[in-house]
Design an enzyme around this catalytic site. Structure first.
Site, PDB file in Angstrom:
ATOM      1  N   GLU A 171      -5.533  35.356   2.743  1.00 44.27           N
ATOM      2  CA  GLU A 171      -5.963  35.132   1.359  1.00 44.27           C
ATOM      3  C   GLU A 171      -7.039  36.099   0.904  1.00 44.27           C
ATOM      4  O   GLU A 171      -7.104  36.442  -0.276  1.00 44.27           O
ATOM      5  CB  GLU A 171      -6.456  33.693   1.187  1.00 44.27           C
ATOM      6  CG  GLU A 171      -5.341  32.657   1.278  1.00 44.27           C
ATOM      7  CD  GLU A 171      -5.764  31.309   0.731  1.00 44.27           C
ATOM      8  OE1 GLU A 171      -6.959  31.115   0.456  1.00 44.27           O
ATOM      9  OE2 GLU A 171      -4.879  30.443   0.575  1.00 44.27           O
ATOM     10  N   GLU A 182      -5.470  32.038   7.684  1.00 49.85           N
ATOM     11  CA  GLU A 182      -5.538  31.865   6.231  1.00 49.85           C
ATOM     12  C   GLU A 182      -6.629  32.735   5.616  1.00 49.85           C
ATOM     13  O   GLU A 182      -6.457  33.286   4.522  1.00 49.85           O
ATOM     14  CB  GLU A 182      -5.765  30.397   5.885  1.00 49.85           C
ATOM     15  CG  GLU A 182      -4.604  29.472   6.197  1.00 49.85           C
ATOM     16  CD  GLU A 182      -3.406  29.708   5.287  1.00 49.85           C
ATOM     17  OE1 GLU A 182      -3.550  30.398   4.270  1.00 49.85           O
ATOM     18  OE2 GLU A 182      -2.326  29.176   5.597  1.00 49.85           O
ATOM     19  N   ALA A 219      -8.253  28.531   1.953  1.00 51.76           N
ATOM     20  CA  ALA A 219      -7.773  27.320   2.624  1.00 51.76           C
ATOM     21  C   ALA A 219      -6.285  27.434   2.911  1.00 51.76           C
ATOM     22  O   ALA A 219      -5.603  28.309   2.380  1.00 51.76           O
ATOM     23  CB  ALA A 219      -8.058  26.089   1.763  1.00 51.76           C
ATOM     24  N   GLU A 256      -4.459  12.654   3.873  1.00 52.21           N
ATOM     25  CA  GLU A 256      -4.895  14.051   3.893  1.00 52.21           C
ATOM     26  C   GLU A 256      -6.359  14.151   4.313  1.00 52.21           C
ATOM     27  O   GLU A 256      -7.231  13.457   3.784  1.00 52.21           O
ATOM     28  CB  GLU A 256      -4.746  14.695   2.515  1.00 52.21           C
ATOM     29  CG  GLU A 256      -5.175  16.171   2.525  1.00 52.21           C
ATOM     30  CD  GLU A 256      -5.202  16.806   1.149  1.00 52.21           C
ATOM     31  OE1 GLU A 256      -5.131  18.035   1.068  1.00 52.21           O
ATOM     32  OE2 GLU A 256      -5.296  16.056   0.149  1.00 52.21           O
ATOM     33  N   ARG A 276       0.845  -1.179   0.000  1.00 52.29           N
ATOM     34  CA  ARG A 276       0.000   0.000   0.000  1.00 52.29           C
ATOM     35  C   ARG A 276       0.889   1.241   0.000  1.00 52.29           C
ATOM     36  O   ARG A 276       1.704   1.429   0.899  1.00 52.29           O
ATOM     37  CB  ARG A 276      -0.926   0.015   1.232  1.00 52.29           C
ATOM     38  CG  ARG A 276      -1.994  -1.079   1.212  1.00 52.29           C
ATOM     39  CD  ARG A 276      -3.009  -0.822   0.117  1.00 52.29           C
ATOM     40  NE  ARG A 276      -4.021  -1.878   0.026  1.00 52.29           N
ATOM     41  CZ  ARG A 276      -3.973  -2.877  -0.842  1.00 52.29           C
ATOM     42  NH1 ARG A 276      -2.936  -2.958  -1.693  1.00 52.29           N
ATOM     43  NH2 ARG A 276      -4.930  -3.790  -0.889  1.00 52.29           N
ATOM     44  N   GLU A 277       0.742   2.044  -1.051  1.00 55.95           N
ATOM     45  CA  GLU A 277       1.495   3.294  -1.159  1.00 55.95           C
ATOM     46  C   GLU A 277       0.666   4.412  -0.551  1.00 55.95           C
ATOM     47  O   GLU A 277      -0.489   4.615  -0.925  1.00 55.95           O
ATOM     48  CB  GLU A 277       1.840   3.578  -2.616  1.00 55.95           C
ATOM     49  CG  GLU A 277       2.785   2.526  -3.193  1.00 55.95           C
ATOM     50  CD  GLU A 277       2.944   2.614  -4.695  1.00 55.95           C
ATOM     51  OE1 GLU A 277       2.051   3.220  -5.336  1.00 55.95           O
ATOM     52  OE2 GLU A 277       3.930   2.074  -5.214  1.00 55.95           O
ATOM     53  N   LEU A 335      -2.649  24.979   4.716  1.00 56.46           N
ATOM     54  CA  LEU A 335      -2.082  23.793   5.354  1.00 56.46           C
ATOM     55  C   LEU A 335      -1.990  23.955   6.869  1.00 56.46           C
ATOM     56  O   LEU A 335      -1.773  25.059   7.385  1.00 56.46           O
ATOM     57  CB  LEU A 335      -0.679  23.525   4.812  1.00 56.46           C
ATOM     58  CG  LEU A 335      -0.542  23.181   3.325  1.00 56.46           C
ATOM     59  CD1 LEU A 335       0.927  23.054   2.960  1.00 56.46           C
ATOM     60  CD2 LEU A 335      -1.280  21.898   3.005  1.00 56.46           C
ATOM     61  N   PRO A 379      -8.986   8.698   0.647  1.00 51.06           N
ATOM     62  CA  PRO A 379      -8.434   7.781   1.641  1.00 51.06           C
ATOM     63  C   PRO A 379      -7.885   6.483   1.082  1.00 51.06           C
ATOM     64  O   PRO A 379      -7.292   5.697   1.826  1.00 51.06           O
ATOM     65  CB  PRO A 379      -9.625   7.518   2.575  1.00 51.06           C
ATOM     66  CG  PRO A 379     -10.834   7.802   1.747  1.00 51.06           C
ATOM     67  CD  PRO A 379     -10.432   8.914   0.826  1.00 51.06           C
ATOM     68  N   GLY A 380      -8.034   6.250  -0.214  1.00 52.21           N
ATOM     69  CA  GLY A 380      -7.426   5.079  -0.814  1.00 52.21           C
ATOM     70  C   GLY A 380      -5.913   5.167  -0.905  1.00 52.21           C
ATOM     71  O   GLY A 380      -5.235   4.136  -1.001  1.00 52.21           O
TER      72      GLY A 380
END
Length: 218
Positions: free
Chosen positions: A111, A107, A90, A134, A51-52, A92, A129-130
């Site tokens: 922005e 933010e 938005a 994030e 799983r990557e 991080l 989620p695969g």
């Protein structure tokens, strides 16, 4: 109850009882805002699979609504898609120890030059989620006022366009494919649901089970 496997793999179905364990883990790439690791994970029946996983800081987004029920959207160039997208303000979660609502407040000011007196949580979105951890928390901000924006901006943000849309129009754009950013679509639909009384927003400091942490802890 364990059923019979009908996929041809010969593995009995475990009905949600299997404990997925990480057997090995290898860093493939570590960058400034993400990392890629490759794990071998124990699968039902005793086998394992690669799983990557893309590790990410996580992020916040803001549905900023004024007294006229207009939402502030930004038009920003997104290099992977090769075009500008309408999105929510938005940013991080890349400041250590900063609460998500504080990141959202910062933010929004940076922005759009906006501040808000009232903050609540609309939705938490696991973006894909695969393959990535994030997750984005989308806030509802009301009681809007203007504040100074920084004179200088970096990279794509120097090209930002800010525009107000009626919330109903923004929802129409999301359903019509004109807004495709995942957290923006989810946040706008959630904001409309809250406005319609279908659901209620959560406190600004509501628990966040899936907030990413692994990349920030590197």
């Amino acid at each position: 109850m364990v059923g019979v496997d009908t996929t041809g793999s010969g593995v009995a179905r475990t009905g949600g009882a299997h404990e997925f364990t990480t057997l090995t883990s290898e860093d493939v790439y570590v960058g400034r805002i993400l990392a890629l690791r490759a794990d071998e994970v124990g699968m039902p029946g005793g086998g394992h699979a690669r799983r990557e996983v893309v590790e990410h800081f996580g992020a916040v987004a803001i549905v900023a609504l004024d007294e006229q029920d207009r939402v502030a959207l930004i038009h920003q160039y997104r290099y992977p898609l090769g075009r500008r997208l309408w999105e929510l303000p938005a940013g991080l979660l890349d400041v250590s120890g900063e609460a998500p609502v504080r990141t959202a407040q910062r933010e929004l000011a940076e922005e759009t030059g906006l501040a808000a007196t009232d903050w609540s949580v609309l939705v938490d979105v696991a973006t894909s989620p695969g393959f990535t951890d994030e997750c984005v928390r989308v806030f509802l901000a009301t009681g809007i006022s203007e504040v100074p924006r920084p004179d200088a901006a970096g990279d794509e943000e120097a090209d930002l366009v800010i525009r107000w849309f009626p919330l109903a129009e923004a929802v129409r754009m999301a359903l019509g494919g004109e807004i495709v950013n995942g957290p923006a679509v989810a946040g706008l639909l959630a904001a409309q649901a809250v406005r319609d009384g279908v659901a209620g927003a959560r406190p600004a400091d509501a628990p966040w089970t899936d907030r990413p942490s692994r990349f920030a802890e590197r």
